[in-house]
Write an enzyme that holds these catalytic residues in place. Structure first.
Site, PDB file in Angstrom:
ATOM      1  CG  HIS A 199      -2.181  -0.839   0.944  1.00  0.00           C
ATOM      2  ND1 HIS A 199      -3.198  -0.561   1.510  1.00  0.00           N
ATOM      3  CD2 HIS A 199      -2.269  -2.026   0.324  1.00  0.00           C
ATOM      4  CE1 HIS A 199      -4.404  -1.721   1.255  1.00  0.00           C
ATOM      5  NE2 HIS A 199      -3.625  -2.357   0.614  1.00  0.00           N
ATOM      6  CE1 TYR A 208      -5.535   4.124   8.332  1.00  0.00           C
ATOM      7  CE2 TYR A 208      -6.000   3.920  10.746  1.00  0.00           C
ATOM      8  CZ  TYR A 208      -5.356   3.410   9.500  1.00  0.00           C
ATOM      9  OH  TYR A 208      -4.348   2.591   9.965  1.00  0.00           O
ATOM     10  N   PRO A 231      -4.909   1.031  18.509  1.00  0.00           N
ATOM     11  CG  PRO A 231      -6.716  -0.336  17.730  1.00  0.00           C
ATOM     12  CD  PRO A 231      -6.148   0.142  19.158  1.00  0.00           C
ATOM     13  CE  LYS A 285       3.890   3.461  13.533  1.00  0.00           C
ATOM     14  NZ  LYS A 285       3.569   2.811  12.398  1.00  0.00           N
ATOM     15  CE1 TYR A 345      -1.441   4.089   9.171  1.00  0.00           C
ATOM     16  CE2 TYR A 345      -0.222   3.261   7.424  1.00  0.00           C
ATOM     17  CZ  TYR A 345      -1.394   3.176   8.503  1.00  0.00           C
ATOM     18  OH  TYR A 345      -2.144   2.024   7.994  1.00  0.00           O
TER      19      TYR A 345
HETATM   20  P1  RFL Z   1       0.436 -11.136  21.895  1.00  0.00           P
HETATM   21  O1  RFL Z   1      -0.100 -11.442  20.602  1.00  0.00           O
HETATM   22  O2  RFL Z   1      -0.716 -10.985  22.888  1.00  0.00           O
HETATM   23  O3  RFL Z   1       1.107 -12.625  22.358  1.00  0.00           O
HETATM   24  C1  RFL Z   1       1.199 -13.067  23.494  1.00  0.00           C
HETATM   25  C2  RFL Z   1       1.169 -14.480  23.777  1.00  0.00           C
HETATM   26  O4  RFL Z   1       1.395 -15.014  24.957  1.00  0.00           O
HETATM   27  C3  RFL Z   1       0.494 -15.985  25.681  1.00  0.00           C
HETATM   28  N1  RFL Z   1       0.532 -15.729  26.846  1.00  0.00           N
HETATM   29  C4  RFL Z   1       0.931 -17.030  27.764  1.00  0.00           C
HETATM   30  N2  RFL Z   1       1.892 -17.867  27.497  1.00  0.00           N
HETATM   31  C5  RFL Z   1       2.319 -18.506  28.572  1.00  0.00           C
HETATM   32  N3  RFL Z   1       1.736 -18.302  29.894  1.00  0.00           N
HETATM   33  C6  RFL Z   1       1.330 -17.295  30.079  1.00  0.00           C
HETATM   34  N4  RFL Z   1       0.905 -16.811  31.552  1.00  0.00           N
HETATM   35  C7  RFL Z   1       0.601 -16.293  29.106  1.00  0.00           C
HETATM   36  N5  RFL Z   1      -0.010 -15.344  28.930  1.00  0.00           N
HETATM   37  C8  RFL Z   1      -0.184 -14.817  27.657  1.00  0.00           C
HETATM   38  C9  RFL Z   1      -0.834 -15.467  24.883  1.00  0.00           C
HETATM   39  O5  RFL Z   1      -1.582 -16.662  24.742  1.00  0.00           O
HETATM   40  C10 RFL Z   1      -0.064 -15.054  23.468  1.00  0.00           C
HETATM   41  O6  RFL Z   1      -0.085 -16.127  22.721  1.00  0.00           O
HETATM   42  O7  RFL Z   1       1.557 -10.479  22.195  1.00  0.00           O
HETATM   43  P2  RFL Z   1       2.774 -10.045  21.152  1.00  0.00           P
HETATM   44  O8  RFL Z   1       3.505 -11.387  20.908  1.00  0.00           O
HETATM   45  O9  RFL Z   1       3.660  -9.075  21.993  1.00  0.00           O
HETATM   46  O10 RFL Z   1       2.286  -9.500  19.936  1.00  0.00           O
HETATM   47  C11 RFL Z   1       1.786  -8.117  19.991  1.00  0.00           C
HETATM   48  C12 RFL Z   1       0.600  -8.044  18.886  1.00  0.00           C
HETATM   49  O11 RFL Z   1      -0.143  -9.073  19.191  1.00  0.00           O
HETATM   50  C13 RFL Z   1      -0.352  -6.618  19.390  1.00  0.00           C
HETATM   51  O12 RFL Z   1       0.444  -5.749  19.420  1.00  0.00           O
HETATM   52  C14 RFL Z   1      -1.072  -6.274  18.020  1.00  0.00           C
HETATM   53  O13 RFL Z   1      -1.940  -7.478  17.763  1.00  0.00           O
HETATM   54  C15 RFL Z   1      -2.054  -5.179  18.986  1.00  0.00           C
HETATM   55  N6  RFL Z   1      -3.460  -5.302  18.321  1.00  0.00           N
HETATM   56  C16 RFL Z   1      -3.579  -4.404  17.056  1.00  0.00           C
HETATM   57  N7  RFL Z   1      -2.274  -3.853  16.478  1.00  0.00           N
HETATM   58  C17 RFL Z   1      -2.220  -3.436  15.402  1.00  0.00           C
HETATM   59  O14 RFL Z   1      -1.235  -2.603  15.068  1.00  0.00           O
HETATM   60  N8  RFL Z   1      -3.603  -3.158  14.825  1.00  0.00           N
HETATM   61  C18 RFL Z   1      -4.750  -3.823  15.153  1.00  0.00           C
HETATM   62  O15 RFL Z   1      -5.604  -3.865  14.391  1.00  0.00           O
HETATM   63  C19 RFL Z   1      -4.770  -4.388  16.301  1.00  0.00           C
HETATM   64  N9  RFL Z   1      -5.707  -5.200  16.555  1.00  0.00           N
HETATM   65  C20 RFL Z   1      -4.605  -5.608  19.010  1.00  0.00           C
HETATM   66  C21 RFL Z   1      -5.817  -5.653  17.975  1.00  0.00           C
HETATM   67  C22 RFL Z   1      -4.571  -6.371  20.066  1.00  0.00           C
HETATM   68  C23 RFL Z   1      -5.657  -7.104  20.686  1.00  0.00           C
HETATM   69  N10 RFL Z   1      -5.659  -7.606  21.970  1.00  0.00           N
HETATM   70  C24 RFL Z   1      -4.208  -7.490  22.660  1.00  0.00           C
HETATM   71  C25 RFL Z   1      -6.658  -8.041  22.642  1.00  0.00           C
HETATM   72  C26 RFL Z   1      -7.037  -6.334  18.464  1.00  0.00           C
HETATM   73  C27 RFL Z   1      -6.713  -7.038  19.787  1.00  0.00           C
HETATM   74  C28 RFL Z   1      -8.272  -7.761  20.219  1.00  0.00           C
HETATM   75  C1  PHB Z   2      -6.385  -4.093  10.593  1.00  0.00           C
HETATM   76  O1  PHB Z   2      -6.687  -4.287   9.457  1.00  0.00           O
HETATM   77  O2  PHB Z   2      -6.925  -4.946  11.629  1.00  0.00           O
HETATM   78  C2  PHB Z   2      -5.964  -2.714  11.078  1.00  0.00           C
HETATM   79  C3  PHB Z   2      -5.471  -1.856  10.025  1.00  0.00           C
HETATM   80  C4  PHB Z   2      -4.956  -0.598  10.422  1.00  0.00           C
HETATM   81  C5  PHB Z   2      -5.316  -0.186  11.834  1.00  0.00           C
HETATM   82  C6  PHB Z   2      -5.778  -1.169  12.685  1.00  0.00           C
HETATM   83  C7  PHB Z   2      -6.077  -2.026  12.190  1.00  0.00           C
HETATM   84  O3  PHB Z   2      -4.387   1.059  11.981  1.00  0.00           O
END
Ligand code: RFL
Ligand code: PHB
Length: 386
Positions: free
Chosen positions: A72, A197, A289, A293, A381
């Site tokens: 993109h 957005y 989100p 980042k 970004y």
């Molecule tokens: P994760 O992905 O949360 O992975 C952590 C892992 O640790 C496990 N865990 C354990 N394992 C052993 N013992 C324990 N006591 C444990 N406790 C937990 C969990 O099961 C899991 O598998 O963290 P990591 O690896 O640091 O990665 C970070 C990303 O996942 C996170 O920053 C992003 O996904 C944040 N986020 C989003 N970021 C974006 O840039 N765009 C998004 O659209 C976006 N949507 C989101 C999100 C995070 C969400 N969370 C945390 C609920 C949507 C959601 C719902």
């Molecule tokens: C997504 O595709 O889930 C997404 C993309 C951009 C964002 C947040 C979430 O800033």
């Protein structure tokens, strides 16, 4: 059991760290509380910065990403229906890639040679303030112990690693936003080629995508909103209301295949190192989100952490471990700032009165008219260097 490093958590941070260590010949065991299917079932981030793309390549996990990921070159902002495209390529000569976190996770799982311990219960790090740390966990009713040199806490915001650190050794900074994002996944072509957005008086909306035939849409909802109250029809009606009329008209709707609400939070824990326990990713920090980042920040943490751990285990030098926290916190705070700023610009805050709304409008108008403002957004970004 013995390992040089125990990694707690097999999300993107833990899997990438494990892979980088594996390629460098450092033995690491990954302990994950959930099953592999559960981890793959979580629908989260979708936008990869160049640094994350490069790291996937270094991990030898980038082949499918390059085939299926969508480059993109820009995004669209919409404010009360007025549109502004930002062309990252011409503004700063950079781009991003749309490739879901689920796919990143799947690819990292596939390249790992050593097994991952899934469904590890009651994982607990011990004695990390001394020279002989160890981790215990239960599996199938048996308690196991792994002695190690370092413990990497990659277990997300709700994990055990950060919670194991005495409160007096930790400083936390937090802002909880009074709203969340209701997201749906749908097998319909995205409404536009690029992400949109949108700010609207009724709240923020985001049009994102996973592939040419799969779309991801979000609307801002109050924090106490219940998912049961959101039929697909209600979601589509609300989304259309918040978009520019032409975009709303072009929207192709269908039955949702996933629907969930995520709260928005800004959070940083300092420092990221306590003796031989090191935190990375969501275990150490959360961004809302809006700036896309979270996943990218987790990846840049583990890139630095892998380097420090390789140096410590192979060259017996602690310089990288000593420098890790300060090094990554600099980037973390810049990403916190940008994510907070994008969130403040685009969301409707319950406490924002007429003055605050005019300020948001002025911010958008400034962005439309200033090349410098557009370049600032674009460089943040697509990912700050270093
Ligand atoms: P994760 O992905 O949360 O992975 C952590 C892992 O640790 C496990 N865990 C354990 N394992 C052993 N013992 C324990 N006591 C444990 N406790 C937990 C969990 O099961 C899991 O598998 O963290 P990591 O690896 O640091 O990665 C970070 C990303 O996942 C996170 O920053 C992003 O996904 C944040 N986020 C989003 N970021 C974006 O840039 N765009 C998004 O659209 C976006 N949507 C989101 C999100 C995070 C969400 N969370 C945390 C609920 C949507 C959601 C719902
Ligand atoms: C997504 O595709 O889930 C997404 C993309 C951009 C964002 C947040 C979430 O800033």
């Amino acid at each position: 059991m013995r390992a040089q490093v125990v990694i707690i958590g097999a999300g993107p941070a833990g899997l990438m760290l494990g892979r980088l260590l594996e390629l460098a010949g450092v033995e690491a065991i990954i302990l994950e509380r959930r099953s592999a299917d559960y981890v793959l079932g979580r629908i989260r981030a979708g936008v990869l910065e160049q640094g994350t793309i490069d790291l996937m390549d270094r991990a030898e996990a980038g082949a499918r990403m390059h085939q299926e990921g969508l480059i993109h070159h820009g995004i669209e902002l919409s404010f009360d229906g007025d549109r502004q495209r930002l062309d990252f390529s011409s503004l700063i000569g950079r781009h991003v890639m749309v490739y879901g976190q689920t796919e990143v996770t799947r690819d990292l799982m596939a390249v790992r040679q050593a097994p991952i311990v899934y469904e590890a219960e009651n994982v607990e790090p011990h004695d990390f303030d001394g020279d002989a740390p160890y981790v215990t966990y239960d599996r199938d009713g048996v308690t196991h112990r792994i002695d190690c040199a370092y413990i990497a806490g990659c277990d997300g915001y709700h994990g055990v690693s950060r919670k194991s650190v005495p409160a007096s050794a930790l400083k936390t900074f937090e802002r909880v936003y009074p709203f969340g994002w209701l997201g749906i996944l749908v097998d319909q072509p995205p409404v536009g080629d690029e992400l949109i957005y949108a700010h609207h008086a009724r709240g923020f909306a985001l049009c994102s995508q996973r592939s040419p035939s799969r779309s991801r849409y979000y609307v801002q909802v109050p924090l106490d909103e219940k998912i049961e109250n959101w039929s697909d029809t209600r979601f589509w009606d609300e989304l259309r209301t918040r978009l520019n009329p032409d975009t709303a008209e072009a929207l192709q709707t269908g039955p949702s295949i996933e629907k969930s609400i995520a709260p928005l939070r800004s959070f940083v824990a300092e420092p990221l190192r306590f003796g031989r326990l090191l935190l990375a990713g969501d275990a150490a920090h959360i961004v809302p989100p809006t700036g896309a980042k979270g996943l990218n920040l987790a990846m840049s943490d583990v890139e630095a952490l892998a380097e420090a751990l390789i140096e410590a285990t192979k060259e017996r030098s602690h310089a990288g471990i000593d420098a890790y926290s300060a090094k990554v916190l600099d980037r973390i705070w810049k990403a916190e700032r940008f994510s907070w700023w994008m969130t403040s610009l685009l969301h409707t805050f319950p406490e924002t009165g007429p003055f605050g709304r005019r300020i948001q409008r002025a911010e958008f108008d400034y962005l439309r008219s200033s090349l410098a403002a557009q370049q600032s957004l674009a460089e943040n970004y697509t990912g700050l260097p270093g």
